[in-house]
Design an enzyme around this catalytic site. Sequence first.
Site, short mmCIF file in Angstrom:
data_model
loop_
_atom_site.label_atom_id
_atom_site.label_comp_id
_atom_site.label_asym_id
_atom_site.label_seq_id
_atom_site.Cartn_x
_atom_site.Cartn_y
_atom_site.Cartn_z
N ASP A 13 7.95 -16.32 -6.54
CA ASP A 13 8.91 -16.60 -7.55
C ASP A 13 9.19 -15.34 -8.37
OD1 ASP A 13 10.36 -18.94 -9.22
OD2 ASP A 13 9.31 -17.82 -10.66
N ALA A 14 10.52 -15.34 -8.73
CA ALA A 14 10.83 -13.97 -9.50
C ALA A 14 10.18 -14.02 -10.78
CB ALA A 14 12.19 -13.78 -9.47
N GLU A 65 11.02 -10.13 -3.28
CA GLU A 65 12.07 -11.08 -2.98
C GLU A 65 11.73 -12.52 -2.21
OE1 GLU A 65 15.17 -12.93 -1.92
OE2 GLU A 65 15.52 -10.93 -2.94
N ASP A 76 17.58 -9.03 -11.07
CA ASP A 76 19.06 -9.00 -10.62
C ASP A 76 19.43 -10.09 -10.00
OD1 ASP A 76 21.37 -8.29 -9.74
OD2 ASP A 76 20.85 -6.72 -8.69
N HIS A 128 14.41 -9.28 -8.15
CA HIS A 128 15.17 -10.07 -7.24
C HIS A 128 15.70 -8.81 -6.26
CE1 HIS A 128 15.31 -12.88 -10.66
NE2 HIS A 128 15.45 -13.68 -9.59
N HIS A 176 24.03 0.59 -10.67
CA HIS A 176 23.05 1.57 -9.94
C HIS A 176 23.30 3.09 -10.60
CE1 HIS A 176 22.92 -1.30 -6.16
NE2 HIS A 176 22.03 -1.35 -7.04
N SER A 187 19.00 -1.92 -4.91
CA SER A 187 18.33 -1.34 -6.13
C SER A 187 16.93 -0.64 -5.74
CB SER A 187 18.06 -2.45 -7.22
OG SER A 187 19.37 -2.78 -7.77
#
Length: 276
Positions: A139-140, A115, A160, A41, A18, A97
């Site tokens: 789906d990411a 997400e 992430d 994510h 971060h 994040s």
Amino acid sequence: MNYRHSFHAGNSADVVKHSLLIALVRALQLKEGALTLIDTHAGCGLYDLGGDQAQRTGEAVQGVLRAFADPNPLLDDYRAAVQAVNAGDEPQLYPGSPRFLAQLLRPQDILILNEKHPEDAYTLRGVMRDTGAAVHERDAYELWLAMVPPRTARGVVVVDPPYEQTDERARITATLAAAHRKWAHGVTVIWYPLKDQATHWKWKQQLRRIGIPKLLLVEHWLYDSEQPGIYNGAGLFIVNPPYAFTQALPPMLEALRAALAPEGHRGEIISGWLGD
């Protein structure tokens, strides 16, 4: 490795990730043009450091709490961003994040969050309702590829994952290669845990073969030698980092290393171009 955000909120990896994410976005914002910020994510967005899952690991003690106790002014921006979601002097809540990115938004910037886990996505929508962020439940890797290039001329994709799936690194590699073909000048940040050098070395070789000219590697190793079978630290791959960010990186990394080194260890943070 299963790395769910809620169990590790505020640990040393979060502090490094971060801190560098803030510095990266601010370097891009030296230009007035709009940015699209995409988090593939996103997790829950906000975590209770006194909650069951965070307390089970207690990792915030060696992460955000050490950063708050350290006087180095290079960590001020990070501390201010954490403080913004807390009422007291010591953090009780930790922003994921999405909340860090939301604090960085200018009027012209866009925030897109994703997400896949339904419960986490529901929580995320509540946490982010005051930010104007778009929240997806997809789906990411499908979303990552679908969202680039963004509508704005510039943007950042933050990847992430929890590394729950055995093919996570392979999916990242394949999607990064495809995304880079679509959006060669885009900035991408990929977070990963460091557990053993052999697995990581193999992955780096696979990423090199994609042939991305500007792929920066930042690794935070907690211990002075590898500790087999346990979490050893974390790193970031950053595609196309801006010049202002890379120039300011060495003192920031030293400040993070000094603040986060475990008792009895000096620790190490290294950076360099993956192709070198």
